[in-house]
Design a protein around this motif. Structure first.
Motif, PDB file in Angstrom:
ATOM      1  N   GLN A  34      22.987 -13.379   7.571  1.00  0.00           N
ATOM      2  CA  GLN A  34      22.189 -14.584   7.238  1.00  0.00           C
ATOM      3  C   GLN A  34      22.605 -15.678   8.498  1.00  0.00           C
ATOM      4  O   GLN A  34      21.742 -16.381   8.867  1.00  0.00           O
ATOM      5  CB  GLN A  34      22.633 -14.988   5.803  1.00  0.00           C
ATOM      6  CG  GLN A  34      21.404 -16.495   5.609  1.00  0.00           C
ATOM      7  CD  GLN A  34      20.004 -15.930   5.627  1.00  0.00           C
ATOM      8  OE1 GLN A  34      19.747 -15.019   5.322  1.00  0.00           O
ATOM      9  NE2 GLN A  34      19.106 -16.783   5.796  1.00  0.00           N
ATOM     10  N   VAL A  81      15.063 -10.828  14.753  1.00  0.00           N
ATOM     11  CA  VAL A  81      14.473 -10.448  13.326  1.00  0.00           C
ATOM     12  C   VAL A  81      14.370  -8.874  13.074  1.00  0.00           C
ATOM     13  O   VAL A  81      14.581  -8.427  11.880  1.00  0.00           O
ATOM     14  CB  VAL A  81      12.932 -10.902  13.456  1.00  0.00           C
ATOM     15  CG1 VAL A  81      12.259 -10.405  12.077  1.00  0.00           C
ATOM     16  CG2 VAL A  81      12.898 -12.565  13.479  1.00  0.00           C
ATOM     17  N   TRP A  82      14.203  -7.917  14.266  1.00  0.00           N
ATOM     18  CA  TRP A  82      14.439  -6.475  14.027  1.00  0.00           C
ATOM     19  C   TRP A  82      15.771  -6.202  13.250  1.00  0.00           C
ATOM     20  O   TRP A  82      15.825  -5.251  12.408  1.00  0.00           O
ATOM     21  CB  TRP A  82      14.180  -5.788  15.313  1.00  0.00           C
ATOM     22  CG  TRP A  82      14.166  -4.359  15.152  1.00  0.00           C
ATOM     23  CD1 TRP A  82      13.126  -3.525  14.994  1.00  0.00           C
ATOM     24  CD2 TRP A  82      15.053  -3.428  15.279  1.00  0.00           C
ATOM     25  NE1 TRP A  82      13.345  -2.210  14.970  1.00  0.00           N
ATOM     26  CE2 TRP A  82      14.820  -2.346  14.905  1.00  0.00           C
ATOM     27  CE3 TRP A  82      16.594  -3.756  15.395  1.00  0.00           C
ATOM     28  CZ2 TRP A  82      15.510  -1.020  15.107  1.00  0.00           C
ATOM     29  CZ3 TRP A  82      17.568  -2.566  15.395  1.00  0.00           C
ATOM     30  CH2 TRP A  82      17.146  -1.360  15.215  1.00  0.00           C
ATOM     31  N   ALA A 130      17.363  -7.832  11.288  1.00  0.00           N
ATOM     32  CA  ALA A 130      17.704  -8.148   9.895  1.00  0.00           C
ATOM     33  C   ALA A 130      17.190  -6.958   8.854  1.00  0.00           C
ATOM     34  O   ALA A 130      17.457  -7.539   7.893  1.00  0.00           O
ATOM     35  CB  ALA A 130      16.620  -9.549   9.826  1.00  0.00           C
ATOM     36  N   TRP A 131      16.792  -5.830   9.341  1.00  0.00           N
ATOM     37  CA  TRP A 131      16.429  -4.905   8.219  1.00  0.00           C
ATOM     38  C   TRP A 131      17.527  -4.417   7.632  1.00  0.00           C
ATOM     39  O   TRP A 131      17.481  -3.767   6.496  1.00  0.00           O
ATOM     40  CB  TRP A 131      15.922  -3.710   8.998  1.00  0.00           C
ATOM     41  CG  TRP A 131      16.713  -2.845   9.879  1.00  0.00           C
ATOM     42  CD1 TRP A 131      17.235  -3.101  11.252  1.00  0.00           C
ATOM     43  CD2 TRP A 131      17.474  -1.906   9.582  1.00  0.00           C
ATOM     44  NE1 TRP A 131      17.732  -2.265  11.774  1.00  0.00           N
ATOM     45  CE2 TRP A 131      18.197  -1.342  10.590  1.00  0.00           C
ATOM     46  CE3 TRP A 131      17.738  -1.100   8.144  1.00  0.00           C
ATOM     47  CZ2 TRP A 131      19.076  -0.123  10.418  1.00  0.00           C
ATOM     48  CZ3 TRP A 131      18.561   0.164   8.017  1.00  0.00           C
ATOM     49  CH2 TRP A 131      19.183   0.497   9.253  1.00  0.00           C
ATOM     50  N   MET A 190      19.760  -6.341   6.244  1.00  0.00           N
ATOM     51  CA  MET A 190      20.306  -7.358   5.262  1.00  0.00           C
ATOM     52  C   MET A 190      19.397  -7.232   3.832  1.00  0.00           C
ATOM     53  O   MET A 190      18.626  -6.343   3.754  1.00  0.00           O
ATOM     54  CB  MET A 190      20.009  -8.893   5.669  1.00  0.00           C
ATOM     55  CG  MET A 190      20.366  -9.299   7.043  1.00  0.00           C
ATOM     56  SD  MET A 190      19.757 -10.562   7.800  1.00  0.00           S
ATOM     57  CE  MET A 190      19.810 -11.838   6.734  1.00  0.00           C
ATOM     58  N   PHE A 197      17.453  -7.459   0.621  1.00  0.00           N
ATOM     59  CA  PHE A 197      15.933  -7.771   0.675  1.00  0.00           C
ATOM     60  C   PHE A 197      15.549  -9.058   0.180  1.00  0.00           C
ATOM     61  O   PHE A 197      14.328  -9.720   0.839  1.00  0.00           O
ATOM     62  CB  PHE A 197      15.095  -6.842  -0.661  1.00  0.00           C
ATOM     63  CG  PHE A 197      13.769  -6.987  -0.703  1.00  0.00           C
ATOM     64  CD1 PHE A 197      12.826  -6.181   0.279  1.00  0.00           C
ATOM     65  CD2 PHE A 197      13.024  -7.847  -1.436  1.00  0.00           C
ATOM     66  CE1 PHE A 197      11.415  -6.427   0.450  1.00  0.00           C
ATOM     67  CE2 PHE A 197      11.537  -8.087  -1.451  1.00  0.00           C
ATOM     68  CZ  PHE A 197      11.001  -7.234  -0.433  1.00  0.00           C
ATOM     69  N   GLU A 224      17.120 -11.840   1.252  1.00  0.00           N
ATOM     70  CA  GLU A 224      17.420 -12.494   2.615  1.00  0.00           C
ATOM     71  C   GLU A 224      16.172 -12.188   3.595  1.00  0.00           C
ATOM     72  O   GLU A 224      15.701 -13.146   4.193  1.00  0.00           O
ATOM     73  CB  GLU A 224      18.787 -12.293   2.933  1.00  0.00           C
ATOM     74  CG  GLU A 224      19.731 -12.854   2.251  1.00  0.00           C
ATOM     75  CD  GLU A 224      21.158 -12.588   2.861  1.00  0.00           C
ATOM     76  OE1 GLU A 224      21.196 -12.009   3.698  1.00  0.00           O
ATOM     77  OE2 GLU A 224      22.291 -13.083   2.007  1.00  0.00           O
ATOM     78  N   ARG A 225      15.807 -10.808   3.436  1.00  0.00           N
ATOM     79  CA  ARG A 225      14.648 -10.440   4.443  1.00  0.00           C
ATOM     80  C   ARG A 225      13.624 -11.118   4.101  1.00  0.00           C
ATOM     81  O   ARG A 225      12.560 -11.422   4.968  1.00  0.00           O
ATOM     82  CB  ARG A 225      14.533  -8.903   4.267  1.00  0.00           C
ATOM     83  CG  ARG A 225      15.550  -8.120   5.271  1.00  0.00           C
ATOM     84  CD  ARG A 225      15.074  -6.524   5.120  1.00  0.00           C
ATOM     85  NE  ARG A 225      15.778  -6.120   3.941  1.00  0.00           N
ATOM     86  CZ  ARG A 225      15.241  -5.234   3.250  1.00  0.00           C
ATOM     87  NH1 ARG A 225      13.999  -4.811   3.538  1.00  0.00           N
ATOM     88  NH2 ARG A 225      15.564  -4.475   2.160  1.00  0.00           N
ATOM     89  N   ILE A 250      13.632 -14.424   5.538  1.00  0.00           N
ATOM     90  CA  ILE A 250      13.251 -14.312   7.156  1.00  0.00           C
ATOM     91  C   ILE A 250      11.698 -14.081   7.253  1.00  0.00           C
ATOM     92  O   ILE A 250      11.114 -14.883   8.136  1.00  0.00           O
ATOM     93  CB  ILE A 250      14.202 -13.454   7.575  1.00  0.00           C
ATOM     94  CG1 ILE A 250      15.519 -14.107   7.353  1.00  0.00           C
ATOM     95  CG2 ILE A 250      13.769 -12.988   8.973  1.00  0.00           C
ATOM     96  CD1 ILE A 250      16.606 -12.646   7.792  1.00  0.00           C
ATOM     97  N   LEU A 251      11.006 -13.261   6.675  1.00  0.00           N
ATOM     98  CA  LEU A 251       9.959 -12.885   7.119  1.00  0.00           C
ATOM     99  C   LEU A 251       8.826 -14.060   6.629  1.00  0.00           C
ATOM    100  O   LEU A 251       7.812 -14.231   7.247  1.00  0.00           O
ATOM    101  CB  LEU A 251       9.282 -11.644   6.041  1.00  0.00           C
ATOM    102  CG  LEU A 251       9.852 -10.357   6.746  1.00  0.00           C
ATOM    103  CD1 LEU A 251       9.634  -9.139   5.691  1.00  0.00           C
ATOM    104  CD2 LEU A 251       9.770 -10.019   7.996  1.00  0.00           C
ATOM    105  N   VAL A 298      11.338  -4.788   9.448  1.00  0.00           N
ATOM    106  CA  VAL A 298      12.203  -5.480   8.423  1.00  0.00           C
ATOM    107  C   VAL A 298      11.721  -5.059   7.042  1.00  0.00           C
ATOM    108  O   VAL A 298      12.777  -4.886   6.178  1.00  0.00           O
ATOM    109  CB  VAL A 298      12.194  -6.932   8.627  1.00  0.00           C
ATOM    110  CG1 VAL A 298      12.872  -7.484   7.693  1.00  0.00           C
ATOM    111  CG2 VAL A 298      12.569  -7.298  10.075  1.00  0.00           C
TER     112      VAL A 298
END
Length: 318
Positions: A234, A274-275, A277-278, A280, A282, A284-285, A288-289, A308
């Motif tokens: 994060q 961002v790519w 972040a996959w 992390m 769910f 938290e993802r 982000i999304l 992601v």
């Protein structure tokens, strides 16, 4: 023993925090520069190991070393403090676990002076090539794309590097004129990771005159406990989003060409960030999304969003 100078040609700023295994080599590489008219400003950021003792002994050998200590405040504030103490014509930010080639500062000072540059930039290589990270990281520009003997505006140089996939954000890859640094109030954003992404982008966007030296002056050490090699989390995304927010604010005051350049920079940076972040959790993802689909929807591609969302599922199936 070297004596301290009234005004050095280059101030080298070395943040110090718990690098007792490496700091002797780092500071020695600065002490041994072929350009003798320098000062070495070491800011001890609350080290708890023997790092400060090592630097104190080096300072007994070389009066060009100036040491300041503070409670632990992080890399950005430490670098900013070093810049406040600097008295040199030019600044160089040097990490305490890396080294530089002995001709670095002489070559950069001469190029900046002879071409009246705001800053000069150069290449790097991984110091510990046995590291598992070494094969993944490259710091060389294509000399056919960015030419060594040409003067560019910072925006021109940034666009060429982005277009040729050879832009590197490390602050350790540039020597900067001090009055340029201060006039534009450049510095490092506190309490985030990836602070170099913002600093170096603004460095280029403000510069009227910059140039490239096609030499691998900087030798970067990768450690398993560093920000670069730790698992994406994060705090990484928070750092990238802070960089994006600051650049979006800066964008409003820029020419149309620079606005387009900042858009290009943000697309490259945010899609790459961002790519990652996959990996992390769910929840938290999802946060982000949500930001990607609102504030940053202009910059983050549908492909990145899909990665992601679905890459962990695909990985589990295979």
């Amino acid at each position: 023993m070297h004596n301290a100078l009234k005004q050095p040609k280059v101030s080298v700023i070395v943040p110090l925090y718990n690098t007792e295994e490496y700091v002797h080599a780092a500071v020695s590489s600065v002490m041994n520069q072929t350009l003798p008219e320098i000062e070495i400003i070491v800011i001890n950021d609350g080290s708890t190991d023997n790092s400060l003792d090592i630097v104190n002994k080096l300072a007994e050998e070389d009066r060009r070393i100036r040491i300041f200590s503070q409670t632990n405040q992080g890399l950005s504030i430490t670098r900013n403090q070093g810049a406040l103490h600097a008295t040199g014509e030019y600044l160089y930010f040097m990490d305490s676990d890396d080294i530089i080639d002995e001709t670095t500062l002489a070559a950069c000072y001469e190029r900046c002076l002879s071409h009246q540059l705001d800053f000069v930039f150069f290449n790097a290589e991984v110091l510990n090539k046995e590291s598992k990270w070494a094969s993944l990281l490259h710091y060389e520009r294509n000399p056919e794309k960015i030419r060594e003997n040409q003067i560019y505006t910072g925006s021109e140089a940034l666009r060429i590097q982005l277009d040729s996939n050879s832009y590197y954000s490390s602050a350790c890859l540039s020597v900067i004129r001090t009055d340029f640094f201060r006039r534009h109030r450049l510095g490092f954003y506190p309490h985030i990771v990836h602070e170099d992404e913002l600093f170096t982008a603004l460095l280029y966007l403000h510069a009227d005159r910059t140039g490239f030296i096609n030499q691998t002056f900087f030798k970067r050490r990768f450690r398993d406990d560093s920000i670069m090699t730790s698992k994406f989390a994060q705090k990484n995304m928070q750092g990238y989003f802070t960089v994006a927010d600051n650049l979006l604010d800066f964008r409003t005051s820029q020419t149309k060409d620079n606005q387009q350049l900042i858009d290009l920079f943000l697309r490259r940076m945010l899609n790459a960030a961002v790519w990652k972040a996959w990996v992390m959790p769910f929840g938290e993802r999802a946060d982000i999304l949500k930001k990607c689909l609102t504030r940053y929807k202009k910059y983050v591609s549908a492909r990145t969003v899909a990665t992601v969302l679905f890459k962990p599922i695909k990985a589990a199936i295979t």
